[in-house]
Design an enzyme around this catalytic site. Structure first.
Site, PDB file in Angstrom:
ATOM      1  N   HIS A 129      76.884 -47.888 -45.743  1.00 30.88           N
ATOM      2  CA  HIS A 129      78.310 -47.764 -45.425  1.00 30.88           C
ATOM      3  C   HIS A 129      78.882 -46.465 -46.016  1.00 30.88           C
ATOM      4  CE1 HIS A 129      82.425 -49.515 -44.817  1.00 30.88           C
ATOM      5  NE2 HIS A 129      82.699 -48.737 -45.847  1.00 30.88           N
ATOM      6  N   GLU A 130      78.527 -46.185 -47.262  1.00 30.56           N
ATOM      7  CA  GLU A 130      79.036 -44.968 -47.913  1.00 30.56           C
ATOM      8  C   GLU A 130      78.474 -43.714 -47.249  1.00 30.56           C
ATOM      9  OE1 GLU A 130      81.441 -45.135 -49.840  1.00 30.56           O
ATOM     10  OE2 GLU A 130      81.378 -47.272 -50.225  1.00 30.56           O
ATOM     11  N   HIS A 133      80.458 -42.941 -44.248  1.00 31.27           N
ATOM     12  CA  HIS A 133      81.721 -42.230 -44.507  1.00 31.27           C
ATOM     13  C   HIS A 133      81.489 -40.729 -44.672  1.00 31.27           C
ATOM     14  CE1 HIS A 133      84.639 -45.395 -44.597  1.00 31.27           C
ATOM     15  NE2 HIS A 133      84.112 -46.033 -45.624  1.00 31.27           N
ATOM     16  N   GLU A 188      86.640 -47.609 -41.348  1.00 28.42           N
ATOM     17  CA  GLU A 188      85.856 -48.649 -42.027  1.00 28.42           C
ATOM     18  C   GLU A 188      84.899 -49.317 -41.048  1.00 28.42           C
ATOM     19  OE1 GLU A 188      85.457 -49.079 -45.044  1.00 28.42           O
ATOM     20  OE2 GLU A 188      87.095 -47.828 -45.729  1.00 28.42           O
TER      21      GLU A 188
HETATM   22 ZN   LIG Z   1      84.468 -47.856 -46.516  1.00 23.69          ZN
END
Ligand SMILES: [Zn+2]
Length: 271
Positions: A129-130, A133, A188
């Protein structure tokens, strides 16, 4: 209590108390005027992100090379340092807040209290997830807005259309503002998608992404002694919904294995 909503995780009351809360130094009085005329390049985002991360590294307890948290993160993250054309670096902050964040310069910071409650599969989902981003350049907007606040740009100084050099106090303000920034629901959700694809491509157990969200949902529900925690979760994307999105994709891909009832561990998962 300091709120951090940069990413997937939320802060809150400590699940296990053995460390300090994340420290932002003694920073107050963040102004919020900005300059629309500013030219803000990717290079600026990388440079300012690095300054912010250096500041946060200096102001928090970073796990040393032989620390069990570092050893565990090396095992999970080590092989993904050059993931997807990015150059990434990672560290563990030994803090009670439950969180992780990424910066435009490729820095990922994972908090020890998160590593206490997440299994390896779940941590890989967070790491994915990071990385998402960073890849999607979501953190560029956050650092730009943090820079503008820190530099307290007003009508006079906005005559300058390039990024100025910040003094130490301004860098602190920028780091503070950066951690206060939040990504949009769309960002997100795209990082969640990236994470799922990352798990799948590396043949990790995608159900880990599901159980990670379920644990966050439990944290948000569970807080009689954690009232502030609960409040903060209310303003965040629904963890249960994000878990269901993972389940749906996993079922479609034939990768779903029912994990049973998800509970929070009674003992720390980093040994
Ligand atoms: Zn996030």
């Amino acid at each position: 209590m300091k709120k951090i909503t940069v990413c997937l995780m939320l802060i809150g009351a400590a699940h296990f108390v053995d460390a300090q809360k994340i420290s932002l130094g003694k920073i107050t009085d963040v102004a919020s005027k900005g300059s629309k005329a500013l030219t803000f390049t990717n290079e600026d985002a990388v440079k300012l992100s690095k300054e912010s991360v250096d500041y946060m590294d200096k102001n928090n307890a970073v796990a040393g090379p032989k620390d069990p948290y570092t050893v565990r993160l090396n095992k999970l993250f080590g092989k993904h340092k050059s993931q997807d054309g990015l150059t990434l670096n990672y560290k563990v902050y030994k803090v009670t807040d439950i969180n992780a964040f990424a910066c435009a310069d490729g820095s990922v910071r994972v908090f020890s209290s998160l590593m206490d409650i997440m299994t390896d599969d779940e941590l890989l989902a967070v790491i994915g997830h990071e990385i998402g981003h960073v890849k999607n350049q979501d953190t560029k907007d956050a650092i730009k807005s943090a820079y503008l606040k820190a530099a307290a740009l007003d009508a006079a100084s906005s005559a300058s259309s390039t990024v100025a050099t910040l003094n130490d106090s301004q860098v602190g303000k920028m780091a503070n503002a950066f951690l206060d920034a939040s990504h949009s629901k769309k960002q997100e959700s795209e990082a969640d998608t990236y994470s799922y694809d990352f798990m799948k491509a590396n043949k990790y157990n995608v159900v880990g992404a599901y159980t990670a969200f379920k644990k966050l949902a439990l944290l948000s529900e569970g807080g009689t002694a954690q009232s502030g925690f609960q409040k903060m979760f209310n303003s965040h994307p629904d963890s249960n919904k994000r878990a269901e999105a993972v389940k749906k994709r996993a079922e479609k891909d034939g990768l779903w294995k029912d994990p049973g009832t998800v509970t929070l561990p009674k003992t720390k998962l980093t040994k």
